[in-house]
Design an enzyme around this catalytic site. Structure first.
Site, PDB file in Angstrom:
ATOM      1  N   HIS A  61       0.853  -1.194   0.000  1.00  0.00           N
ATOM      2  CA  HIS A  61       0.000   0.000   0.000  1.00  0.00           C
ATOM      3  C   HIS A  61       0.881   1.233   0.000  1.00  0.00           C
ATOM      4  O   HIS A  61       2.107   1.134   0.122  1.00  0.00           O
ATOM      5  CB  HIS A  61      -0.982  -0.022   1.172  1.00  0.00           C
ATOM      6  CG  HIS A  61      -0.359   0.104   2.541  1.00  0.00           C
ATOM      7  ND1 HIS A  61       0.572  -0.788   3.030  1.00  0.00           N
ATOM      8  CD2 HIS A  61      -0.548   1.024   3.524  1.00  0.00           C
ATOM      9  CE1 HIS A  61       0.910  -0.437   4.258  1.00  0.00           C
ATOM     10  NE2 HIS A  61       0.253   0.669   4.578  1.00  0.00           N
ATOM     11  N   ASP A  65       5.893   4.504   4.755  1.00  0.00           N
ATOM     12  CA  ASP A  65       6.807   3.549   5.411  1.00  0.00           C
ATOM     13  C   ASP A  65       6.891   2.222   4.657  1.00  0.00           C
ATOM     14  O   ASP A  65       7.643   1.333   5.046  1.00  0.00           O
ATOM     15  CB  ASP A  65       6.416   3.334   6.888  1.00  0.00           C
ATOM     16  CG  ASP A  65       4.970   2.916   7.088  1.00  0.00           C
ATOM     17  OD1 ASP A  65       4.109   3.284   6.260  1.00  0.00           O
ATOM     18  OD2 ASP A  65       4.692   2.212   8.079  1.00  0.00           O
ATOM     19  N   HIS A 139      -7.283  -1.907   5.666  1.00  0.00           N
ATOM     20  CA  HIS A 139      -6.428  -0.857   6.224  1.00  0.00           C
ATOM     21  C   HIS A 139      -7.052   0.500   5.899  1.00  0.00           C
ATOM     22  O   HIS A 139      -8.081   0.552   5.223  1.00  0.00           O
ATOM     23  CB  HIS A 139      -5.018  -1.016   5.615  1.00  0.00           C
ATOM     24  CG  HIS A 139      -3.953  -0.249   6.321  1.00  0.00           C
ATOM     25  ND1 HIS A 139      -3.878  -0.112   7.676  1.00  0.00           N
ATOM     26  CD2 HIS A 139      -2.869   0.429   5.838  1.00  0.00           C
ATOM     27  CE1 HIS A 139      -2.825   0.611   7.988  1.00  0.00           C
ATOM     28  NE2 HIS A 139      -2.187   0.964   6.887  1.00  0.00           N
ATOM     29  N   ASP A 209      -0.247  -4.232   6.484  1.00  0.00           N
ATOM     30  CA  ASP A 209      -0.847  -3.413   7.553  1.00  0.00           C
ATOM     31  C   ASP A 209      -2.336  -3.695   7.544  1.00  0.00           C
ATOM     32  O   ASP A 209      -2.993  -3.608   6.510  1.00  0.00           O
ATOM     33  CB  ASP A 209      -0.649  -1.914   7.263  1.00  0.00           C
ATOM     34  CG  ASP A 209       0.763  -1.441   7.579  1.00  0.00           C
ATOM     35  OD1 ASP A 209       1.655  -2.290   7.719  1.00  0.00           O
ATOM     36  OD2 ASP A 209       0.954  -0.207   7.671  1.00  0.00           O
ATOM     37  N   HIS A 267       6.289  -4.485  12.367  1.00  0.00           N
ATOM     38  CA  HIS A 267       5.624  -3.192  12.189  1.00  0.00           C
ATOM     39  C   HIS A 267       5.370  -2.555  13.554  1.00  0.00           C
ATOM     40  O   HIS A 267       4.292  -2.059  13.862  1.00  0.00           O
ATOM     41  CB  HIS A 267       4.303  -3.364  11.411  1.00  0.00           C
ATOM     42  CG  HIS A 267       3.807  -2.091  10.779  1.00  0.00           C
ATOM     43  ND1 HIS A 267       2.878  -1.276  11.374  1.00  0.00           N
ATOM     44  CD2 HIS A 267       4.127  -1.473   9.620  1.00  0.00           C
ATOM     45  CE1 HIS A 267       2.627  -0.239  10.603  1.00  0.00           C
ATOM     46  NE2 HIS A 267       3.375  -0.328   9.529  1.00  0.00           N
TER      47      HIS A 267
END
Ligand SMILES: [Zn+2]
Ligand SMILES: [Zn+2]
Length: 300
Positions: A61, A65, A139, A209, A267
């Site tokens: 995505h 980061d 997410h 994520d 993460h």
């Protein structure tokens, strides 16, 4: 060989010597890069992972980061004279971002860059040894997980046995597929007598994520290894949900419900200096858990 090396395990901001997300799935032939946070190039050289063996890059995505290191890597590959094609699989807006970077610098890459916009779930790459599927995760923005499945090896011929039964070598391909052999006299030689089963096809799921979401379970069910984010410790469950992230206990639950062999967690939020509690909390739910520490290499 099918292995996973962790290059970055932190969320949002680099902190306490930890880099943002990047990992690499390694086979004998190729390196498959998953996400490419800032610092990925330095991490690749630190852990002696060859850039030249990276032909496919998967971006989950477009939070920074997970991809701020990508344009640097792409340009370096050009500067060192790469000629092999490079394939990038990512949410659609990244194509324009990359294009603008290259255009503003008046850069023409010496290799072909192919951009594959992720839209639907399903197989996105199919190589000699590995198949890669994308699956949607939940997410704050569009986000994908990736499932790497080793192709099932053909059965192994036991040459002495096959010779003893006088099976012609031209038939070995059929034996590898599991077929029996019928001799000229009409005797059936059972496949199990002259071959042995290949090793199990291994499977790795990168869950990216995500908020706690049990709908991913059927997509990763029975994987040998999964990576699931644990941005926060269990006391911050509310904050995790508000930011579409997960806690330790939640990641452990997903691993348990999906019946996987082993869980890697990462993460980590930049607010935590020490990671011991992440491991301890997750293990209360799912024992076979390890921290996705940078530089660590896990056999899949
Ligand atoms: Zn992130
Ligand atoms: Zn994110």
């Amino acid at each position: 060989l099918l292995a996973l090396t962790i290059l970055g395990n932190n969320s949002a901001i680099p902190a306490y010597g930890r880099n943002p997300t990047a990992q690499v799935v390694q086979t004998n032939d190729e390196n498959y890069l998953i996400d490419c946070g800032e610092g990925t190039q330095l991490q690749l050289s630190k852990y002696s992972i060859k850039r030249s063996k990276i032909n496919k890059i998967f971006i989950s995505h477009l939070h920074g980061d997970h991809y701020f290191g990508l344009i640097g890597l792409i340009s370096s590959m050009g500067l060192i004279g790469r000629t092999n094609d490079l394939h990038i699989y990512a949410p659609a807006p990244l194509e324009q971002i990359l294009h603008l970077h290259l255009q503003a610098a008046n850069t023409t890459l010496p290799y072909q860059l192919y951009f594959h916009a992720l839209k639907e779930e399903g197989e996105i790459a199919n190589d000699k040894k590995i198949s890669v599927k994308a699956f949607k995760v939940n997410h704050r923005i569009e986000c994908f997980g990736f499932l790497f499945t080793e192709k099932k090896n053909p059965r192994k011929i036991l040459p002495e046995r096959a010779k003893a039964y006088e099976i012609p070598e031209a038939y070995y391909g059929e034996l590898q597929k599991g077929k029996d052999y019928t001799t000229k006299k009409g005797t059936i030689i059972s496949n199990e007598d002259v071959t042995e089963a290949a090793t199990d096809a291994r499977c790795y799921a990168y869950c990216a994520d995500t908020i706690y979401d049990e709908t991913i379970i059927p997509k990763i069910k029975g994987a040998h290894l999964i990576y699931h984010e644990t941005t926060y410790l269990k006391d911050l469950e509310e904050r995790a949900a508000a930011r579409f992230h997960c806690t330790t206990v939640q990641a452990g639950n997903i691993a348990k419900l999906a019946g996987v062999e082993k869980l890697l967690i990462g993460h980590f939020s930049s607010k935590y200096e020490l990671l011991d509690d992440f491991l301890a909390e997750t293990k209360t739910v799912f024992e076979n858990t390890e921290l996705a520490l940078e530089g660590a290499c896990f056999k899949i």
